[in-house]
Design an enzyme around this catalytic site. Structure first.
Site, PDB file in Angstrom:
ATOM      1  CD  GLU A   1      57.982  81.608 114.856  1.00  0.00           C
ATOM      2  OE1 GLU A   1      57.733  82.701 114.307  1.00  0.00           O
ATOM      3  OE2 GLU A   1      57.165  81.028 115.552  1.00  0.00           O
TER       4      GLU A   1
ATOM      5  CD  GLU B   1      49.964  83.533 124.553  1.00  0.00           C
ATOM      6  OE1 GLU B   1      51.049  82.981 124.316  1.00  0.00           O
ATOM      7  OE2 GLU B   1      49.421  83.526 125.659  1.00  0.00           O
ATOM      8  CG  LEU B   2      54.180  88.235 120.537  1.00  0.00           C
ATOM      9  CD1 LEU B   2      55.109  89.410 120.804  1.00  0.00           C
ATOM     10  CD2 LEU B   2      53.073  88.649 119.568  1.00  0.00           C
TER      11      LEU B   2
ATOM     12  CE  LYS C   1      42.604  90.634 110.866  1.00  0.00           C
ATOM     13  NZ  LYS C   1      43.151  89.634 109.927  1.00  0.00           N
ATOM     14  N   PRO C   2      40.005  87.277 112.499  1.00  0.00           N
ATOM     15  CG  PRO C   2      38.650  85.847 111.241  1.00  0.00           C
ATOM     16  CD  PRO C   2      38.645  87.178 111.938  1.00  0.00           C
TER      17      PRO C   2
ATOM     18  CG  ASN D   1      49.738  78.798 113.918  1.00  0.00           C
ATOM     19  OD1 ASN D   1      48.879  79.539 114.405  1.00  0.00           O
ATOM     20  ND2 ASN D   1      50.890  78.564 114.516  1.00  0.00           N
TER      21      ASN D   1
ATOM     22  CB  CYS E   1      53.871  79.643 118.328  1.00  0.00           C
ATOM     23  SG  CYS E   1      52.581  78.878 119.313  1.00  0.00           S
TER      24      CYS E   1
ATOM     25  CB  SER F   1      54.665  87.465 113.382  1.00  0.00           C
ATOM     26  OG  SER F   1      54.065  88.692 113.033  1.00  0.00           O
TER      27      SER F   1
HETATM   28  P1  NAP Z   1      50.898  87.531 111.647  1.00  0.00           P
HETATM   29  O1  NAP Z   1      51.333  87.821 110.280  1.00  0.00           O
HETATM   30  O2  NAP Z   1      51.506  88.288 112.764  1.00  0.00           O
HETATM   31  O3  NAP Z   1      49.306  87.709 111.633  1.00  0.00           O
HETATM   32  C1  NAP Z   1      48.544  87.451 112.801  1.00  0.00           C
HETATM   33  C2  NAP Z   1      47.269  88.269 112.738  1.00  0.00           C
HETATM   34  O4  NAP Z   1      47.600  89.660 112.792  1.00  0.00           O
HETATM   35  C3  NAP Z   1      46.460  88.070 111.455  1.00  0.00           C
HETATM   36  O5  NAP Z   1      45.082  88.092 111.769  1.00  0.00           O
HETATM   37  C4  NAP Z   1      46.840  89.307 110.639  1.00  0.00           C
HETATM   38  O6  NAP Z   1      45.843  89.686 109.718  1.00  0.00           O
HETATM   39  C5  NAP Z   1      46.949  90.342 111.742  1.00  0.00           C
HETATM   40  N1  NAP Z   1      47.730  91.532 111.387  1.00  0.00           N
HETATM   41  C6  NAP Z   1      48.789  91.637 110.544  1.00  0.00           C
HETATM   42  N2  NAP Z   1      49.218  92.914 110.508  1.00  0.00           N
HETATM   43  C7  NAP Z   1      48.409  93.632 111.320  1.00  0.00           C
HETATM   44  C8  NAP Z   1      48.344  95.010 111.696  1.00  0.00           C
HETATM   45  N3  NAP Z   1      49.198  95.927 111.211  1.00  0.00           N
HETATM   46  N4  NAP Z   1      47.377  95.410 112.566  1.00  0.00           N
HETATM   47  C9  NAP Z   1      46.498  94.511 113.068  1.00  0.00           C
HETATM   48  N5  NAP Z   1      46.511  93.196 112.744  1.00  0.00           N
HETATM   49  C10 NAP Z   1      47.471  92.755 111.895  1.00  0.00           C
HETATM   50  O7  NAP Z   1      51.108  85.993 112.045  1.00  0.00           O
HETATM   51  P2  NAP Z   1      50.683  84.693 111.244  1.00  0.00           P
HETATM   52  O8  NAP Z   1      51.613  84.523 110.086  1.00  0.00           O
HETATM   53  O9  NAP Z   1      49.212  84.702 110.980  1.00  0.00           O
HETATM   54  O10 NAP Z   1      50.943  83.561 112.336  1.00  0.00           O
HETATM   55  C11 NAP Z   1      52.170  82.966 112.543  1.00  0.00           C
HETATM   56  C12 NAP Z   1      52.881  83.570 113.734  1.00  0.00           C
HETATM   57  O11 NAP Z   1      52.051  83.443 114.902  1.00  0.00           O
HETATM   58  C13 NAP Z   1      54.166  82.850 114.080  1.00  0.00           C
HETATM   59  O12 NAP Z   1      55.155  83.781 114.396  1.00  0.00           O
HETATM   60  C14 NAP Z   1      53.784  82.027 115.314  1.00  0.00           C
HETATM   61  O13 NAP Z   1      54.869  81.694 116.142  1.00  0.00           O
HETATM   62  C15 NAP Z   1      52.818  82.924 115.981  1.00  0.00           C
HETATM   63  N6  NAP Z   1      51.954  82.177 116.892  1.00  0.00           N
HETATM   64  C16 NAP Z   1      52.121  82.348 118.242  1.00  0.00           C
HETATM   65  C17 NAP Z   1      51.346  81.612 119.128  1.00  0.00           C
HETATM   66  C18 NAP Z   1      51.501  81.757 120.615  1.00  0.00           C
HETATM   67  O14 NAP Z   1      50.611  81.313 121.334  1.00  0.00           O
HETATM   68  N7  NAP Z   1      52.570  82.359 121.114  1.00  0.00           N
HETATM   69  C19 NAP Z   1      50.373  80.717 118.637  1.00  0.00           C
HETATM   70  C20 NAP Z   1      50.224  80.581 117.253  1.00  0.00           C
HETATM   71  C21 NAP Z   1      51.021  81.337 116.395  1.00  0.00           C
HETATM   72  P3  NAP Z   1      45.927  89.223 108.166  1.00  0.00           P
HETATM   73  O15 NAP Z   1      45.996  87.740 108.199  1.00  0.00           O
HETATM   74  O16 NAP Z   1      44.646  89.737 107.595  1.00  0.00           O
HETATM   75  O17 NAP Z   1      47.143  89.860 107.594  1.00  0.00           O
END
Ligand code: NAP
Length: 515
Positions: A419, A284-285, A209-210, A186, A318, A263
């Site tokens: 969310e 940061e979730l 790892k983006p 995002n 987030c 997440s």
């Molecule tokens: P996500 O599905 O949790 O993915 C985030 C990252 O984790 C991606 O690079 C993803 O890789 C990786 N990932 C997924 N499964 C993994 C595993 N088993 N092992 C290691 N890495 C893994 O989150 P998203 O959909 O990209 O982002 C949205 C979420 O981020 C929302 O919940 C939002 O609130 C949160 N967020 C929080 C903040 C904060 O500062 N608190 C800021 C921004 C966003 P892949 O993409 O290759 O699957």
């Protein structure tokens, strides 16, 4: 090599160079054309590499489904090579005086700002947000590097008075070592630089790892990092199978720290994985921000704060409010003014000037937002505005959600607990301050919160009572590099920004000196 879930795997090499030409005209002024070349390979030890298998996956524009690039679909082998490169680069980088680490970081921030238009255009193409927001993200992203480069020179130790005459107590702060960062889609630039800046400034080396949807912004930052003089191996970028990469990261004792933004669900899995080697974590979730409007608020300011915090990035942030609580005396005025301000918002491709609502990131996001709107309506919510997910023009995907306002919301609805990650504002009426605080704190999440009041005593009371890491008191956009960003409860552990930022990448060592 297993295909990544949800993305198309393609045989054949990545490695084309994208020539990204920024739009020459914006803001009514003619600007010089800027150009940045972006490699579409992984950066390991200063070299651009394909996945060993040659497998790739596609990066697409969520507004059009145009394929922008093919990038390496790596996995365990890429992760091992990146960790080895970071390990080899660590002694040299860690040993540099802080000012010598700060200098290339400051150059990187400058290059990002020089190339802002090209980087913003790339960001919009792969992520979808309006170009004006992408420009803002690039500046915001660069500010974290600048801030960390300055903070690197102020990593102070301590001497502590001892209770023994023959002892002196010294406290040192040293880089934790090799760090891995895992980032979401995002904010494809800022979520990387909030980690990269302080980690490198502290003397750590890094693997990033983006997210699968937005790797190109990461490659662009890496290209500029090389140009800025960051040595080979200090910063490595790998793409591909997240679970396989994660497994290697947590299994290798070289990696001493993982910083994750994403997440809560994935963050929980990483906490379990981190237990094996007792790896330090910053998380940061997800969030579920409340937004309170009191009877004594400046309603116009509250409406503009609501638009800024809720509808930026089509509600995919987030920190965006998920629950609006409005006091009875101003409820009708607030909802009417909010709906009136949202109605003219232009929906379309983020590359078109004037657009302020871009697409949702993918079909899974569309399904979730649709489900939340339908679920709320089936439990009695009424639609004040919007509610439609559609294609706004020929050639655009059906991933555009109208700014939506839901009324008569209650706690039986998904929007009250999960969310939504879309431009949907569920609004509910309250009577008393204590009731509003109870409703606001009724969440397992604790990232951001917002409230509007003109009563000074209430401002202090409510700010102190909200169980959130960030409180926007009469402010819909509190995020800045100078302040600590992060959550409590299920929104995470650790802070990014402010003077706390370096702590995440430093270990404390106590040296007891006998005289
Ligand atoms: P996500 O599905 O949790 O993915 C985030 C990252 O984790 C991606 O690079 C993803 O890789 C990786 N990932 C997924 N499964 C993994 C595993 N088993 N092992 C290691 N890495 C893994 O989150 P998203 O959909 O990209 O982002 C949205 C979420 O981020 C929302 O919940 C939002 O609130 C949160 N967020 C929080 C903040 C904060 O500062 N608190 C800021 C921004 C966003 P892949 O993409 O290759 O699957």
């Amino acid at each position: 090599m297993a295909a990544k879930s949800g993305i198309k795997e393609i045989a054949g090499a990545a490695g084309q160079v994208l020539n990204l030409i920024a739009a020459p005209r914006y803001g009514g002024h003619l600007r010089p054309r800027q150009k940045t070349n972006v490699q579409t390979r992984n950066l390991i030890n200063g070299e651009w590499r394909d996945a060993p298998s040659g497998a790739t996956f596609e990066v697409t524009n969520p507004a059009t489904d145009e394929v922008i690039a093919k990038v390496p679909n790596g996995g365990a082998e890429q992760a091992k090579a990146a960790i080895a490169a970071a390990r080899a680069a660590l002694p040299g980088w860690r040993a540099l005086p802080a000012a010598e680490r700060a200098a290339p970081l400051a150059r990187l921030a400058d290059l990002m700002l020089e190339q802002r238009e090209a980087l913003a255009t790339l960001l919009t193409r792969e992520q979808g947000k309006p170009l004006a927001e992408s420009r803002g993200e690039i500046s915001y992203a660069a500010s974290f590097i600048t801030w960390a480069a300055e903070e690197a020179k102020r990593v102070y130790g301590e001497t502590v008075p001892s209770s023994r005459p023959d002892q002196r107590i010294l406290v040192l702060r040293q880089p934790v070592g090799v760090v891995a960062a895992i980032t979401p889609w995002n904010f494809p630039s800022a979520m990387i630089t909030r980690k990269l800046g302080p980690a490198l400034a502290a003397g750590c080396t890094m693997i990033v790892k983006p997210a699968e949807q937005t790797p190109l912004s990461a490659f662009a930052i890496a290209e500029l990092a090389l140009q800025a003089g960051i040595p080979a191996g200090v910063l490595n970028i790998i793409t591909g199978d997240a679970a396989a990469i994660g497994q290697v990261i947590f299994a290798d004792p070289t990696v001493r720290k993982v910083s994750f933004t994403g997440s809560t669900e994935v963050g929980q899995k990483l906490m379990v994985a981190a237990a094996a080697n007792v790896v330090r974590l910053s998380l940061e979730l997800g969030g579920h921000a409340p937004f309170l409007v009191f009877d004594d608020a400046n309603i116009d300011a509250a409406v503009s704060g609501a638009i800024k915090s809720k509808f930026r990035n089509a509600g995919q942030t987030c920190v965006c409010p998920n629950r609006f609580f409005v006091q009875a005396g101003v409820y009708d005025e607030f909802v009417a003014k909010l709906a009136a301000a949202l109605e003219p918002m232009q929906i379309g491709s983020g590359l078109d000037e004037g657009v302020s609502v871009g697409p949702l990131i993918d079909d899974a996001a569309v399904a979730k937002v649709r489900d939340h709107i339908d679920d709320a309506r089936s439990h009695g919510a009424t639609l004040r505005l919007g509610g439609k997910i559609f294609s706004p023009a020929a050639g655009l995907t059906e991933r555009f959600c109208q700014p939506t306002v839901l009324e008569n919301v209650n706690t039986s609805m998904k929007v009250s607990h999960e969310e939504t990650f879309g431009p949907v504002a569920p609004v509910r009426r309250f009577t008393h301050e204590a009731e509003a605080i109870e409703l606001a704190n009724d969440s397992p999440y604790g990232l951001a919160s917002y409230f509007y009041t003109r009563d000074n005593a209430r401002l202090w009371r409510v700010a102190e009572a909200l169980e959130y890491g960030i409180v926007g008191a009469n402010d819909g956009g509190p995020s800045t590099a100078q302040a600590p960003f992060g959550g409590v409860k299920m929104s995470g552990i650790g802070r990014e920004g402010g003077r706390y930022v370096m702590h995440e990448y430093l270990d404390i060592k106590y040296v007891s000196i006998g005289l």
